[in-house]
Design a protein around this motif. Sequence first.
Motif, PDB file in Angstrom:
ATOM      1  N   SER A   1      27.656 -26.144 101.376  1.00  0.00           N
ATOM      2  CA  SER A   1      28.485 -27.141 102.733  1.00  0.00           C
ATOM      3  C   SER A   1      29.112 -26.458 103.121  1.00  0.00           C
ATOM      4  O   SER A   1      29.678 -25.079 103.052  1.00  0.00           O
ATOM      5  CB  SER A   1      29.249 -27.756 102.039  1.00  0.00           C
ATOM      6  OG  SER A   1      30.009 -28.527 102.714  1.00  0.00           O
ATOM      7  N   ILE A   2      28.982 -26.105 105.332  1.00  0.00           N
ATOM      8  CA  ILE A   2      29.984 -24.720 105.368  1.00  0.00           C
ATOM      9  C   ILE A   2      31.520 -25.173 105.938  1.00  0.00           C
ATOM     10  O   ILE A   2      31.783 -24.735 107.118  1.00  0.00           O
ATOM     11  CB  ILE A   2      29.020 -24.387 106.561  1.00  0.00           C
ATOM     12  CG1 ILE A   2      28.410 -25.467 107.199  1.00  0.00           C
ATOM     13  CG2 ILE A   2      27.614 -23.107 105.377  1.00  0.00           C
ATOM     14  CD1 ILE A   2      28.171 -24.295 108.865  1.00  0.00           C
TER      15      ILE A   2
ATOM     16  N   LYS B   1      24.967 -33.379 110.809  1.00  0.00           N
ATOM     17  CA  LYS B   1      23.599 -32.438 110.877  1.00  0.00           C
ATOM     18  C   LYS B   1      24.262 -31.129 110.052  1.00  0.00           C
ATOM     19  O   LYS B   1      22.870 -30.295 109.613  1.00  0.00           O
ATOM     20  CB  LYS B   1      23.552 -31.501 112.685  1.00  0.00           C
ATOM     21  CG  LYS B   1      25.082 -31.364 112.967  1.00  0.00           C
ATOM     22  CD  LYS B   1      24.843 -30.819 114.438  1.00  0.00           C
ATOM     23  CE  LYS B   1      26.445 -30.012 114.653  1.00  0.00           C
ATOM     24  NZ  LYS B   1      26.436 -29.749 116.442  1.00  0.00           N
ATOM     25  N   TYR B   2      25.702 -31.144 109.189  1.00  0.00           N
ATOM     26  CA  TYR B   2      25.832 -30.346 108.450  1.00  0.00           C
ATOM     27  C   TYR B   2      25.192 -30.734 106.995  1.00  0.00           C
ATOM     28  O   TYR B   2      25.851 -30.363 105.997  1.00  0.00           O
ATOM     29  CB  TYR B   2      26.890 -29.844 108.602  1.00  0.00           C
ATOM     30  CG  TYR B   2      27.124 -28.777 110.114  1.00  0.00           C
ATOM     31  CD1 TYR B   2      26.621 -28.451 110.680  1.00  0.00           C
ATOM     32  CD2 TYR B   2      28.532 -29.302 110.692  1.00  0.00           C
ATOM     33  CE1 TYR B   2      26.408 -28.001 111.884  1.00  0.00           C
ATOM     34  CE2 TYR B   2      28.495 -28.291 112.151  1.00  0.00           C
ATOM     35  CZ  TYR B   2      27.288 -27.796 111.976  1.00  0.00           C
ATOM     36  OH  TYR B   2      28.151 -27.114 113.700  1.00  0.00           O
TER      37      TYR B   2
ATOM     38  N   PRO C   1      23.174 -22.085 108.659  1.00  0.00           N
ATOM     39  CA  PRO C   1      23.017 -22.289 107.170  1.00  0.00           C
ATOM     40  C   PRO C   1      23.260 -21.105 106.937  1.00  0.00           C
ATOM     41  O   PRO C   1      23.856 -21.057 105.957  1.00  0.00           O
ATOM     42  CB  PRO C   1      21.823 -23.071 106.524  1.00  0.00           C
ATOM     43  CG  PRO C   1      20.523 -23.703 107.569  1.00  0.00           C
ATOM     44  CD  PRO C   1      21.733 -23.776 109.018  1.00  0.00           C
ATOM     45  N   ASP C   2      23.078 -20.314 107.696  1.00  0.00           N
ATOM     46  CA  ASP C   2      23.215 -18.780 107.382  1.00  0.00           C
ATOM     47  C   ASP C   2      24.061 -18.446 107.648  1.00  0.00           C
ATOM     48  O   ASP C   2      25.005 -17.234 107.282  1.00  0.00           O
ATOM     49  CB  ASP C   2      21.874 -18.301 108.202  1.00  0.00           C
ATOM     50  CG  ASP C   2      22.240 -18.127 109.374  1.00  0.00           C
ATOM     51  OD1 ASP C   2      23.486 -18.976 110.180  1.00  0.00           O
ATOM     52  OD2 ASP C   2      21.703 -17.267 110.587  1.00  0.00           O
ATOM     53  N   VAL C   3      25.059 -19.277 107.361  1.00  0.00           N
ATOM     54  CA  VAL C   3      26.483 -18.559 108.333  1.00  0.00           C
ATOM     55  C   VAL C   3      27.137 -17.963 107.371  1.00  0.00           C
ATOM     56  O   VAL C   3      28.765 -16.898 107.585  1.00  0.00           O
ATOM     57  CB  VAL C   3      27.542 -19.410 109.274  1.00  0.00           C
ATOM     58  CG1 VAL C   3      27.158 -20.297 110.481  1.00  0.00           C
ATOM     59  CG2 VAL C   3      27.833 -20.672 107.790  1.00  0.00           C
ATOM     60  N   VAL C   4      27.017 -18.082 105.870  1.00  0.00           N
ATOM     61  CA  VAL C   4      27.840 -18.091 104.836  1.00  0.00           C
ATOM     62  C   VAL C   4      27.318 -16.198 104.649  1.00  0.00           C
ATOM     63  O   VAL C   4      27.959 -15.478 103.991  1.00  0.00           O
ATOM     64  CB  VAL C   4      27.328 -18.182 103.565  1.00  0.00           C
ATOM     65  CG1 VAL C   4      28.127 -17.586 101.917  1.00  0.00           C
ATOM     66  CG2 VAL C   4      27.648 -19.661 103.898  1.00  0.00           C
ATOM     67  N   GLU C   5      25.738 -16.048 104.788  1.00  0.00           N
ATOM     68  CA  GLU C   5      25.170 -14.698 104.318  1.00  0.00           C
ATOM     69  C   GLU C   5      25.922 -13.981 105.285  1.00  0.00           C
ATOM     70  O   GLU C   5      25.775 -12.908 105.201  1.00  0.00           O
ATOM     71  CB  GLU C   5      24.195 -15.083 105.347  1.00  0.00           C
ATOM     72  CG  GLU C   5      23.004 -15.204 103.839  1.00  0.00           C
ATOM     73  CD  GLU C   5      21.618 -15.644 104.108  1.00  0.00           C
ATOM     74  OE1 GLU C   5      20.682 -15.054 105.577  1.00  0.00           O
ATOM     75  OE2 GLU C   5      21.585 -16.447 104.329  1.00  0.00           O
ATOM     76  N   LYS C   6      26.782 -14.422 106.835  1.00  0.00           N
ATOM     77  CA  LYS C   6      27.219 -13.774 107.955  1.00  0.00           C
ATOM     78  C   LYS C   6      28.660 -13.321 107.771  1.00  0.00           C
ATOM     79  O   LYS C   6      29.360 -13.249 108.788  1.00  0.00           O
ATOM     80  CB  LYS C   6      26.524 -14.276 109.211  1.00  0.00           C
ATOM     81  CG  LYS C   6      25.518 -14.155 109.257  1.00  0.00           C
ATOM     82  CD  LYS C   6      24.559 -14.928 111.062  1.00  0.00           C
ATOM     83  CE  LYS C   6      23.787 -14.649 111.567  1.00  0.00           C
ATOM     84  NZ  LYS C   6      23.600 -15.874 112.556  1.00  0.00           N
TER      85      LYS C   6
END
Length: 398
Positions: A325-326, A318-319, A377-382
């Motif tokens: 890539s997170i 799923k990632y 996908p938005d964890v980097v923004e956070k």
Amino acid sequence: MAKRTIVSMPGDGIGKVVLEESIRVLDAAGFEAKYVHGDIGWDFWRREGNPLPERTIKLLEEHKIGLFGAITSKPKDAALEELAEDLKGKGLVYSSPIVGLRQHFGLDICMRPCRTYKGNPLNFIRRGPNDTIEEPEVDVVIFRQNTEGLYGGVEWSNPPDNVYQALMSHPKFKKNFSWCPKEELSVSTRIFTKKYTERILRAAFEYAKKYGYKSVTVCEKPNVIRETSGMMYQMAKAMQKNEFPGIELWNTNIDAQMMWLTKNPEDYGVIVAGNMFGDIVSDGFAGLIGGLGFACSAQFNPDSGVGVFEPTHGSAPKYADYPVSIVNPIAMIESACMMLDFIGENAIAGKIRKSVAAVVADGKVRTYDMMKMTGRPDVVEKGAASTRQMADVIISRL
Ligand code: NAI
Ligand code: MG
């Protein structure tokens, strides 16, 4: 000196990105090597009907040392469905290429260290006396027999007559299972051989002796699984008595061990187990030190010198397709350090480990798993670090 050649087998999903980042870290740390690409995984099953192509086996035969990312495995039916049209109906059967590699090269020794990283917010904590909070330091190394046992692949559904007859010759089978029609019977064997049981035990004891661990724990279930677990424990007792009297031998049952590992994880040192229980107990301990983003492993054959080093996590499909890539590359980077140890590049391994430890302790750069976020996908923004940013900061601290 000629550069060493490493077979790089990224595999599927996030295996590709964590391996690429690890190689950047290895380069930056001054490890001089050439990497040759080895095909492995789901795409090769779909396109060629073989997830472990012969050419990859050849590469590993030649160069001996491999870094492996992760592969995707799917159940039998799904595997057949996804096979290329022209390969369907040819009797091809999917089996896991990493299990295949272990068996082909006899990578019977699997090592999975689980050590606390200071400052990791994912570290296990427990309540101590007077409502205090304790963070026990885990320093456990699991030795898992990697080629036999329940993962040996000797299994049947609706077994052939001779197998069925052999089973019927066992009084317990006859008494308890003869009611079941043969067609409705599935059997998976759990084979232990003395030779390879001895090898995994010896590897565990020698490691404990070399690195000063006070105990070796056999984690099986000898009171119930009398023949296989029983043999391993009896052999461990003899080995301890005759060859390693300075090391204590402990014996835990896998089920109880899973309970105790949150009670007193700091008491354990080296743990040794068969294939399946080794897999279970190593995931259990990995959960205390940060989970799959931190769990590394080595598997090797001490005779041939072939070794494959991989994170214990899978391909996390799923990632896999996120634009950035997170996932946490530390498990793969630490696996690469185990490779460096194996080939005698301990100084470079030490340098990388120090840098990883410093980054974790610093706490400024953390991947989503370390921030207890849901992987989106938005964890980097956070504020979470991407896989690349994590590798970058590790490189910057080398
Ligand atoms: P998985 O390990 O791929 O992922 C489980 C979950 O753990 C992920 O959804 C993610 O939340 C987390 N995770 C895994 N690696 C992470 C990382 N580096 N950083 C942060 N979080 C991480 O296991 P799953 O989902 O059960 O299996 C996915 C596929 O991988 C399956 O096809 C399975 O067969 C295969 N697999 C392959 C292995 C191997 O190559 N040795 C081992 C385990 C599973
Ligand atoms: Mg596992």
